[in-house]
Design an enzyme around this catalytic site. Structure first.
Site, PDB file in Angstrom:
ATOM      1  N   THR A 171     -66.634  12.857 133.779  1.00 35.78           N
ATOM      2  CA  THR A 171     -66.358  11.441 134.009  1.00 35.78           C
ATOM      3  C   THR A 171     -66.961  10.651 132.858  1.00 35.78           C
ATOM      4  OG1 THR A 171     -66.185  11.600 136.388  1.00 35.78           O
ATOM      5  CG2 THR A 171     -66.974   9.508 135.550  1.00 35.78           C
ATOM      6  N   VAL A 200     -60.787   7.953 147.078  1.00 34.59           N
ATOM      7  CA  VAL A 200     -61.180   6.969 146.070  1.00 34.59           C
ATOM      8  C   VAL A 200     -62.597   7.273 145.592  1.00 34.59           C
ATOM      9  CG1 VAL A 200     -61.706   4.518 145.687  1.00 34.59           C
ATOM     10  CG2 VAL A 200     -59.634   5.162 146.931  1.00 34.59           C
ATOM     11  N   ASP A 202     -66.328   6.542 143.520  1.00 36.74           N
ATOM     12  CA  ASP A 202     -67.328   5.478 143.282  1.00 36.74           C
ATOM     13  C   ASP A 202     -67.038   4.765 141.955  1.00 36.74           C
ATOM     14  OD1 ASP A 202     -67.999   7.910 141.870  1.00 36.74           O
ATOM     15  OD2 ASP A 202     -69.855   6.914 141.289  1.00 36.74           O
ATOM     16  N   GLY A 223     -71.301  11.312 139.095  1.00 35.98           N
ATOM     17  CA  GLY A 223     -71.865  12.246 140.057  1.00 35.98           C
ATOM     18  C   GLY A 223     -70.965  12.344 141.269  1.00 35.98           C
TER      19      GLY A 223
HETATM   20  N1  ASP Z   1     -68.168  10.042 140.307  1.00 38.64           N
HETATM   21  C1  ASP Z   1     -66.912  10.731 140.103  1.00 38.64           C
HETATM   22  C2  ASP Z   1     -66.169  10.804 141.409  1.00 38.64           C
HETATM   23  O1  ASP Z   1     -66.784  10.982 142.427  1.00 38.64           O
HETATM   24  C3  ASP Z   1     -67.074  12.117 139.575  1.00 38.64           C
HETATM   25  C4  ASP Z   1     -67.993  12.276 138.397  1.00 38.64           C
HETATM   26  O2  ASP Z   1     -68.755  11.382 138.067  1.00 38.64           O
HETATM   27  O3  ASP Z   1     -67.945  13.345 137.754  1.00 38.64           O
HETATM   28  O4  ASP Z   1     -64.964  10.772 141.392  1.00 38.64           O
END
Ligand code: ASP
Length: 303
Positions: A171, A200, A202, A223
């Site tokens: 991400t 959906v 964060d 995360g």
């Molecule tokens: N926060 C992102 C989600 O939950 C995933 C990530 O940060 O790798 O979609």
């Protein structure tokens, strides 16, 4: 010239040495700081950096994003201007080359903050945003990861016990302070591998994965999204700074401590404050990050 700062991330998770990933982070930081030096707004700089990261298939955003349970790419993004708390966000879009540009179009050209799915796609057709066919987004690496996820239902059903995140990254996000003292944040993701259709992140939720407020700080998180939504983590971090007058690093540390203590959260955040101080914190083994700015040495790292 007044001072400016830029910090970007390429996701929480990995610690293994990834020279190609760090090279990409360095290149985006170099381009982004050149823009800020030339007088670009923080908002334009974070949009630019995130769109460059979306174009790079190494990251879980735009091209090369993680696949949902149906094996498709669903993209989420958000952008926030610390000046008057303007924000734009989109979730569950398909075929949009740079989701952060669509989020920016929502901020600029819509009376709303958050558009999803079909409605976001309808809005996209009225805006100057590039589209691409499904095969542009799907890489072999993601197909393999998706096959592995299918054979491990745990990944799909139980994110709170999601071992894979310890190894993953991807991400993307950016936070910036411009020469006029404006703060901005942007984040973009393909989400969690094997996520249910309609889930959906964060990332796209203002206050959970993305937040910026002039005079305070700009934050981009990465995360396990469900944990960042439940703790409203980005806004929580900003409020720690607001009410406890903590400095950038103490704010980042306190927010991740809260994430871990309340929901055993896995992830991290980057932050730039109103004076241009950069900070990061994470509960995963690593975080792909980089920071630069006036009077600062360009630095990149995996932890
Ligand atoms: N926060 C992102 C989600 O939950 C995933 C990530 O940060 O790798 O979609």
């Amino acid at each position: 010239m007044k001072s400016f700062s830029l910090m970007i991330h390429g996701g929480a998770g990995a610690t293994a040495n990834k020279p190609e990933v760090l090279k990409a982070i360095k290149s985006v930081l170099t381009k982004g700081t050149a823009e800020l030096k030339a007088g670009a707004s923080a908002l334009d700089a974070v949009e630019y950096c995130v769109s460059l990261l979306e174009d790079d298939p190494q990251f879980n955003a735009g091209r090369g994003a993680a696949l949902n349970a149906k094996g498709e790419v669903d993209l989420d993004a958000a952008i926030m201007n610390g000046d008057r708390l303007q924000a734009g966000a989109i979730a569950g879009v398909q075929g949009i080359k740079n989701p952060v540009e669509l989020a920016r179009a929502v901020l600029d050209n819509s009376p709303h903050v958050f558009l999803i799915g079909k409605g976001a796609m309808e809005f996209a057709r009225t805006q100057d945003v590039a589209t691409k066919p499904p095969e542009y987004f799907i890489t072999q690496k993601r197909k393999d990861q998706w096959e592995a996820a299918k054979t491990n239902a745990k990944i799909v059903l139980d994110h709170s016990d999601y071992d894979e995140i310890k190894k993953k990254y991807g991400t993307v996000g950016a936070v910036a302070l411009d020469q006029d003292g404006n703060l901005a944040a942007a984040t973009s993701t393909g989400g969690i591998v094997g996520k249910q259709f309609g889930r959906v992140s964060d990332t796209s939720l203002i206050g959970a994965g993305t937040y910026a407020e002039n005079g305070l700080c700009a934050i981009s998180c990465t995360g396990v999204g469900e944990q960042f939504i439940r703790t409203v983590l980005a806004k929580h971090a900003a409020d720690i700074m607001r009410f406890q007058q903590t400095d950038a690093q103490a704010t980042a540390d306190a927010a991740i401590k809260y994430l871990v203590e309340t929901v055993k959260g896995l992830g991290g955040l980057i932050l730039v404050d109103a004076a241009g101080n950069c900070a990061k914190a994470y509960s995963t083994p690593g975080l792909v990050w980089g920071s630069a700015g006036s009077g600062k040495t360009l630095t990149v790292g995996l932890n």
